[in-house]
Scaffold this motif. Sequence first.
Motif: not given
Length: 494
Positions: A151-153, A178-187, A211-215
């Motif tokens: 899945d994409s993230i 496509p837009v980047e999601l917020s860290p809260q939504d990504t989590l 975002n890449t690093q923390w994901i």
Amino acid sequence: MAPCDNPLQALIDMRRDRFFLAWFLALVLGSVFAWSQPIPLVLSGGTVIDLGNWGRSASDLHDSVVIIRDGKITDIGPRTTIVIPKGARILDCTGKYIIPGLIDGFAGMAGQDEANANLYMGVTTVVASSDDRRGHVDLHANPSPHIYLLDSIGIADDWSLLAADPAWKDKLREVPHPVELSPQDTLRQLTDTAKLGTRVLWLGPNLTAANTQWIVTRAHQMGMITYGEFASTPYRVGIEAGIDALLHMGHYELGVIPDELQRPLVDDPLGSAATTAFDYSQRLPPTDVHVRSYAKFLAAHHAALMPTFSTYYLQLPDHRNLWNEPAAALLDPARMFNPPSRDTGELNYPISAWAHHLPGISQRWMEESQRKKVDQSAMRLWHINEVFFAASPHYLAASGAPVSGAFSGISMHTELEMLVRLGLTPREAIAAATSNYAAQFNWNELGLIGVGRRADVLVLDGDPTVTVWNVRRIVNLILDGNVLDRDALLSLKK
């Protein structure tokens, strides 16, 4: 005197009756227990190919016995030391070679046709992607390879596994892009896609470096694997963050670009800035110091390369018409993205609409010019990848099918051929499609013929370490410990 009148005789009779009752019950229970146990499958006399240590080990086990129970390998060793269970089903593998089922690390799996084609060609596990070129993953095919969901993230994506969920539908809609999601939504997205059984996360061009690093860090904490196909994030940043695999020749070469071409990608990861950056990376001479430096950097870090060479197979020399493969008859070109011509096996290079008003000879000249341009670009990428190979990175095999001339199942074998053409030994190429996945991703249920591993097994009628072509010579196809009728897979049930 009646028997009942003798207390001693009555006691003897009672004990005898109890003994026979206990014996009868034990017999019945034993029969029920034996009937309920699966009949062991035994592979006897074959050579188990050693694919350990990234394919650099070569301690093959000759004249072996492999015992399979309940879908797993339970015993393995020389025939002189392993006791074959009574009542077992025995496959005589004398003169044959035994390897694990192949793993396609990135492909579509959109229907029974693709499932059958994969299985027929010995692909028993697919890391399956839902996207606009491969369609939606079909989880209802039967029989089917094991499907590990990708899945994409971190970005809005119409094809995400969560896109149909009412809680995510609006947030994941790609409007207008496509837009980047917020860290809260990504989590939250990480947590929700994990509940669906997702094993692999795709980190795409729109993700920025932070975002890449923390994901990557969070995904690893959750036991999930990460694939990188970067643009906004510099490749070196993603690699240092611990990305597990880099997808696609034609993409990961972007790691050679200078900072002045990288910076605009933050705001324009898919537009003209990306076109300029990719053009630079593909035209840089393989002898350039930046290419060699990047190659050493790749080899020194955790990330493995997943080139999906098969999506370039028809643009490189010495290819063949894959429609002539038996499994190709299962596949519908209408369900493939940019399929090759059935007649020639070559990709089509459509010309602009206005050019159709030109004479036929002019149209053919334009088509051939386009073909030569694309083929030259593929050869430049190939030469850069030869430099990467010389630095000895780790490789994972994946077909990318059914896109740009890559065929489900069939192209896993062209991938092995291309890896050997690049310089890997046949053993190392096979490891890239089997044991390397266990080593790189800690997927210890697959990838090796070993105790406790899932019994996805290929029995081959030729030594695959001599030529990788012998991986196609499948005598027995075993999935989850079950011997499949391989020829029957060529007939789709309507």
